[in-house]
Design an enzyme around this catalytic site. Sequence first.
Site, mmCIF file in Angstrom:
data_model
loop_
_atom_site.group_PDB
_atom_site.id
_atom_site.type_symbol
_atom_site.label_atom_id
_atom_site.label_comp_id
_atom_site.label_asym_id
_atom_site.label_seq_id
_atom_site.Cartn_x
_atom_site.Cartn_y
_atom_site.Cartn_z
ATOM 1 N N CYS A 153 -13.686 29.549 -23.398
ATOM 2 C CA CYS A 153 -15.012 29.910 -22.882
ATOM 3 C C CYS A 153 -15.210 31.392 -22.587
ATOM 4 O O CYS A 153 -16.242 31.949 -22.986
ATOM 5 C CB CYS A 153 -15.418 29.045 -21.698
ATOM 6 S SG CYS A 153 -14.075 28.307 -20.774
ATOM 7 N N ARG B 67 -1.382 26.035 -22.985
ATOM 8 C CA ARG B 67 -1.323 25.714 -21.561
ATOM 9 C C ARG B 67 0.104 25.330 -21.209
ATOM 10 O O ARG B 67 0.769 24.645 -21.984
ATOM 11 C CB ARG B 67 -2.262 24.544 -21.229
ATOM 12 C CG ARG B 67 -3.705 24.883 -21.519
ATOM 13 C CD ARG B 67 -4.626 23.761 -21.126
ATOM 14 N NE ARG B 67 -6.004 24.109 -21.520
ATOM 15 C CZ ARG B 67 -7.031 23.306 -21.370
ATOM 16 N NH1 ARG B 67 -6.875 22.114 -20.829
ATOM 17 N NH2 ARG B 67 -8.234 23.686 -21.754
ATOM 18 N N GLN C 124 -8.723 22.922 -29.682
ATOM 19 C CA GLN C 124 -9.874 22.157 -29.197
ATOM 20 C C GLN C 124 -11.005 22.270 -30.209
ATOM 21 O O GLN C 124 -11.235 23.340 -30.763
ATOM 22 C CB GLN C 124 -10.379 22.744 -27.880
ATOM 23 C CG GLN C 124 -9.395 22.643 -26.742
ATOM 24 C CD GLN C 124 -9.971 23.270 -25.471
ATOM 25 O OE1 GLN C 124 -10.376 24.426 -25.480
ATOM 26 N NE2 GLN C 124 -10.017 22.492 -24.410
ATOM 27 N N ASP D 244 -14.005 22.881 -29.800
ATOM 28 C CA ASP D 244 -14.752 23.353 -28.648
ATOM 29 C C ASP D 244 -16.134 23.843 -29.055
ATOM 30 O O ASP D 244 -16.320 24.292 -30.179
ATOM 31 C CB ASP D 244 -13.971 24.545 -28.056
ATOM 32 C CG ASP D 244 -14.244 24.738 -26.582
ATOM 33 O OD1 ASP D 244 -15.059 23.986 -26.015
ATOM 34 O OD2 ASP D 244 -13.632 25.650 -25.996
ATOM 35 N N HIS E 166 -19.756 25.752 -26.946
ATOM 36 C CA HIS E 166 -20.497 26.043 -25.730
ATOM 37 C C HIS E 166 -21.963 26.132 -26.069
ATOM 38 O O HIS E 166 -22.337 26.715 -27.091
ATOM 39 C CB HIS E 166 -19.990 27.339 -25.095
ATOM 40 C CG HIS E 166 -18.579 27.218 -24.644
ATOM 41 N ND1 HIS E 166 -17.516 27.616 -25.416
ATOM 42 C CD2 HIS E 166 -18.052 26.663 -23.518
ATOM 43 C CE1 HIS E 166 -16.392 27.327 -24.779
ATOM 44 N NE2 HIS E 166 -16.678 26.745 -23.634
ATOM 45 N N LYS F 288 -19.913 16.057 -15.376
ATOM 46 C CA LYS F 288 -19.505 15.855 -16.770
ATOM 47 C C LYS F 288 -19.619 14.402 -17.189
ATOM 48 O O LYS F 288 -19.667 13.495 -16.349
ATOM 49 C CB LYS F 288 -18.069 16.320 -16.956
ATOM 50 C CG LYS F 288 -17.066 15.489 -16.159
ATOM 51 C CD LYS F 288 -15.627 15.835 -16.532
ATOM 52 C CE LYS F 288 -14.642 15.000 -15.718
ATOM 53 N NZ LYS F 288 -13.251 15.234 -16.100
ATOM 54 N N HIS G 85 -19.918 23.078 -21.705
ATOM 55 C CA HIS G 85 -18.721 22.991 -22.557
ATOM 56 C C HIS G 85 -18.744 21.608 -23.177
ATOM 57 O O HIS G 85 -19.035 20.636 -22.486
ATOM 58 C CB HIS G 85 -17.416 23.019 -21.761
ATOM 59 C CG HIS G 85 -17.267 24.151 -20.813
ATOM 60 N ND1 HIS G 85 -16.584 25.288 -21.132
ATOM 61 C CD2 HIS G 85 -17.668 24.311 -19.535
ATOM 62 C CE1 HIS G 85 -16.562 26.101 -20.091
ATOM 63 N NE2 HIS G 85 -17.214 25.529 -19.106
#
Length: 581
Positions: A277, A306, A324, A326, A328, A408, A454
Amino acid sequence: MSKDNKDEKLQMIRHSMAHVMAEAVLQIFPEGKVAIGPAIDNGFYYDFDLPRSLKEDDLEDISQRMQAIIKEGRTFERSVVSRDEALNQFKDQPYKVELIKELPEGEDISVYSQGEFADLCRGPHVEGTNKLNAQSFKLLSIAGAYWRGDEKRPMLQRIYGTAWTNPKDLRMYLQQLEELEKRDHRKVGRELDLFSTHEEAGPGLVYWHPKGARIRVAIEDFWREEHRNNGYEFLFTPHVGKSWLWETSGHLDFYAEGMYPEMVMDKANYYAKPMNCPFHIMIYKTNKHSYRDLPFRWAELGTVYRYEKSGTLHGLMRVRGFTQDDAHIFCTPDQVEDEILEVLRFSLHMLRSFGFTDIQAYLSTMPEKAVGDPAQWTLAEESLRKAIEAEGLEYDVDEGGGAFYGPKIDLKVKDALGRSWQLSTVQFDFNEPERFKMSFTDRDGEEKRPYMIHRALLGSLERFFGVLIEHYGGAFPVWLAPMQIMVIPVAPAFEEYAEKVYSRLKKAGFRVEFDDSDDRMNAKIRNAQAQKIPYMLILGEKEAEAEAVSLRLRNGKQENGIPLEDFVARVEKAVQEKADL
RNA sequence: GCCAGAAUAGCUCAGGGGUAGAGCAACGCUCUCGUAAAGCGUAGGUCGUGAGUUCAAAUCUCACUUCUGGCUCCA
């Protein structure tokens, strides 16, 4: 009997089994301390604090003692006692004492006894051990578990068992466990040569082999096409960034433990990214934006790193480096509702395309400690709720279960074996836009904060791959199969025709292989079958004469004499429709 | 990170204080074959890493690494 009644009865049996097990364990270790022992899905467990570690051999001993106890025909007797009586009765059982002290004032304290063994317990239980079947339970494993799940409290020993009403159900369950083992993505991944990890190269870091990569490419191609169709733009961002990014985002304050440690270079500290992000935000902040520009839907297959605790790593399911899918979304308040609805629809479409049709939603709302304006939270939560309802999904609400930065929706799918996996997530973020001072110029000329969402549809490609492998047991639908067709000549004499067929299929763009090894045809079929290749083409004299193929499907079905071009059309159709075969 | 278990050939596994075993896979040769394993042969391992005990360690001890089952974690 209704399903609910049946479930309730099973729960009682399992819970009662746990008590019987506790008694058996205390027979061996009279000085042992007992903690809690509930019924769980498919079975039960009980936690103990014992003078020595249990070994696998102990399970057999405990099982036999349990069988003996069951055969004695004990009754489960419930009695209600006062707090003082309970404290006195369990004075040698510190874990029970702790529980008793925490029971709310005024509530009945019940004790169930079965002969010599008595346990603090809310119940209910079966009337007696005559309702239990000594042949339909099995102790499965020994595990460590923290008292009350708190890693600062003592580590107890937990024994897991499974229990059923009759031996047949037990057998079926044990067979199911075997099936699970056969489909284990780590095993299938090795057998089909899909991926590996390496001790020498770092735990939790995944190496995708050519065949695994073929599947990933198929997934990514589809993913990109669908994102293009759904109004997304693609981004590429770096894998590392200076500490400024993570100080600003706040990750270094509240997530540092989850990050790979810093790399120092040119007097600056760099970190491998645990999230994409902040990078997307940097791109946003490159320009000033008008309300007319929004929404932005920016997607990236972003690889993040991570630090997951060593004991938690598991095959592809939990790793330290993963990609991911991912994206946004940055939008104005009045776009939020539409954007969320679209994201949810898109999510469902993606999951269903991969064969996951049983999908549940989980909505998590504002926790006590939260950033952002409550009005924002309300708008966000309402948009999530409306979207779920518009799609007619079953959903659970976890009140106060959201992250501090926003509410979420998580989507969980059930796989072919009925296990749930969380894949998609759609999360609002009221934290980072604030910290990075993001803005857009609204119609009234004022600078305002955009909403930031996200979302990941598949979650991470690694984990998704693991789930896919287990869902299909390695027998991927044609559009994903790393090897779609294996060409097998009956004998070397027919290799020329087989070669011709192979070229034709290659030209059609299929993932086709030609087995020209010295093996006999039977062995070639066996090998192709073991690789779970959807289509095997058996080619000999008859086929060569007719410009045809004889098709053997991996499910064992056969069709002979299919004209080659018909077969090409058939495979094209299966790929197009994402059909199994 | 914590509790417990495991680590022997590419894979699946046996063995075990006195120079390392099988099947499959690999490689070579023979066979030329119609729907789930042709035959014969060859090669392949410092028994996860490091230390200790011992005349001798793959085997016993300790530490470490990784994996497995759980717990915890997954803002």
